[in-house]
Design an enzyme around this catalytic site. Structure first.
Site, mmCIF file in Angstrom:
data_model
loop_
_atom_site.group_PDB
_atom_site.id
_atom_site.type_symbol
_atom_site.label_atom_id
_atom_site.label_comp_id
_atom_site.label_asym_id
_atom_site.label_seq_id
_atom_site.Cartn_x
_atom_site.Cartn_y
_atom_site.Cartn_z
ATOM 1 N N VAL A 1 -3.251 -8.771 4.248
ATOM 2 C CA VAL A 1 -4.199 -9.867 4.511
ATOM 3 C C VAL A 1 -5.655 -9.391 4.489
ATOM 4 O O VAL A 1 -6.526 -9.982 5.104
ATOM 5 C CB VAL A 1 -3.891 -10.586 5.843
ATOM 6 C CG1 VAL A 1 -2.548 -11.276 5.779
ATOM 7 C CG2 VAL A 1 -3.940 -9.618 7.030
ATOM 8 N N TYR B 1 -10.258 -6.363 9.744
ATOM 9 C CA TYR B 1 -10.090 -7.549 8.906
ATOM 10 C C TYR B 1 -10.471 -8.827 9.645
ATOM 11 O O TYR B 1 -10.587 -9.900 9.039
ATOM 12 C CB TYR B 1 -8.641 -7.683 8.419
ATOM 13 C CG TYR B 1 -8.122 -6.551 7.572
ATOM 14 C CD1 TYR B 1 -8.963 -5.535 7.108
ATOM 15 C CD2 TYR B 1 -6.775 -6.487 7.230
ATOM 16 C CE1 TYR B 1 -8.466 -4.503 6.345
ATOM 17 C CE2 TYR B 1 -6.276 -5.458 6.462
ATOM 18 C CZ TYR B 1 -7.123 -4.455 6.024
ATOM 19 O OH TYR B 1 -6.622 -3.425 5.268
ATOM 20 N N ASN C 1 -6.191 6.270 4.416
ATOM 21 C CA ASN C 1 -7.345 6.871 3.729
ATOM 22 C C ASN C 1 -7.566 8.333 4.087
ATOM 23 O O ASN C 1 -8.692 8.828 3.997
ATOM 24 C CB ASN C 1 -8.617 6.057 4.016
ATOM 25 C CG ASN C 1 -8.555 4.660 3.467
ATOM 26 O OD1 ASN C 1 -8.377 4.463 2.262
ATOM 27 N ND2 ASN C 1 -8.667 3.661 4.342
ATOM 28 N N PRO D 1 -2.670 -2.143 -4.729
ATOM 29 C CA PRO D 1 -1.747 -1.816 -5.829
ATOM 30 C C PRO D 1 -2.135 -2.442 -7.165
ATOM 31 O O PRO D 1 -1.634 -2.017 -8.208
ATOM 32 C CB PRO D 1 -0.406 -2.365 -5.333
ATOM 33 C CG PRO D 1 -0.753 -3.441 -4.345
ATOM 34 C CD PRO D 1 -2.002 -2.936 -3.671
#
Length: 281
Positions: A19, A49, A136, A185
């Site tokens: 999301v 987010y 990350n 992706p």
């Protein structure tokens, strides 16, 4: 749905729904409910987010038993360090309207991420989190963390797509028994991703889209994927990747698309690091 087993024995769907960049709470809630209705059981969000509340609302409203869902969120840079991270975990639980989080990640390898990880280990031992990991973390930082923490990260979520396949990083993750998970992706459509001739040519053989071929490639390389779309038909398309298998020739051809560099940013770039760390203040 296919599942992978993390290094602590917890099972996780190989395909989930992300999301990122869906900050509108009503739209995000609708998207998560649509995804769950299609069959998705893994939902990936993050403190940064600003939509954990929407995911929480969908968890409550979807009608699917909580134990059948796999919820991921991430501790942001500004919540780095033991005390702040500890408080932020409680806040995420509250926003997600759940007693536990299935997977909690450190979002970026900045600020006091050792303190953050200590708070995560504590929450894990208390049963508030089923698995902990990172996002990350390049190989050097991942190795450093793995060497000194008590609980080895279960996941490392990094930019991974056909143009940045993370082959060297994947080997390091395998060595340390850390599951490789992809964000982006589809490279967020960069590099003319969806019109790529090879992906579309291979897709025609199987009656699949370039996106489906790209997801299948990652899954067959033992990479967990969390594609994002706000369109239900695209969500359905992304979900339907378990009824075909790429042959060795196709896998080899797609492997050759690897450019071995980010389509977004590099943590080895000082300007990028200055920008990201400024977001944590």
């Amino acid at each position: 749905m296919e599942y992978i087993t993390l290094n602590n024995g917890v099972k996780m769907p190989v395909l989930g729904y992300g999301v990122y960049q869906v900050p509108d709470l009503e739209e995000c809630e609708r998207c998560v409910l649509d995804a769950i209705s299609i069959g998705y059981r893994s939902i990936d969000t993050a403190q940064a987010y600003n939509n954990e509340e929407a995911v929480g609302n969908a968890i409550v409203k979807c009608g699917v038993p909580r134990e059948e869902l796999f919820i991921t969120t991430k501790v942001w840079i500004s919540n780095g360090g033991y005390e702040k991270a500890k408080a932020s975990i409680e806040e995420s639980l509250k926003k997600l309207k759940t007693d536990y989080i299935d997977l909690l990640l450190i979002h970026q390898p900045f600020n006091d991420y050792y303190g953050t990880y200590k708070a995560m280990e504590e929450a894990y031992k208390a049963g508030k989190i089923r698995a902990i990991g990172v996002s990350n973390f390049y190989p050097d930082r991942l190795i450093d963390l793995c060497q000194f923490v008590e609980i080895t990260p279960a996941i490392n979520q990094v930019e991974t797509h056909v143009f940045q396949q993370q082959k060297a990083a994947h080997k390091i993750m395998e060595k340390y028994n850390v599951q490789h998970e992809s964000w982006g992706p589809f490279a967020e459509g960069r590099k003319d991703f969806f019109s790529n001739p090879l992906l579309n040519e291979i897709g025609k053989k199987y009656g699949k889209s370039a996106a489906q071929v790209a997801l299948r490639f990652l899954i067959q390389n033992n990479v967990v994927v969390i594609p994002k779309s706000v369109h239900k038909d695209r969500m359905e398309q992304n979900f339907n990747v378990f009824d075909f298998k790429l042959n060795d020739e196709d896998m080899k051809a797609i492997s050759a698309l690897d450019e071995e560099e980010s389509a977004f940013f590099s943590h080895y770039d000082p300007e990028t690091v200055e920008f990201l760390t400024s977001l944590g203040k």
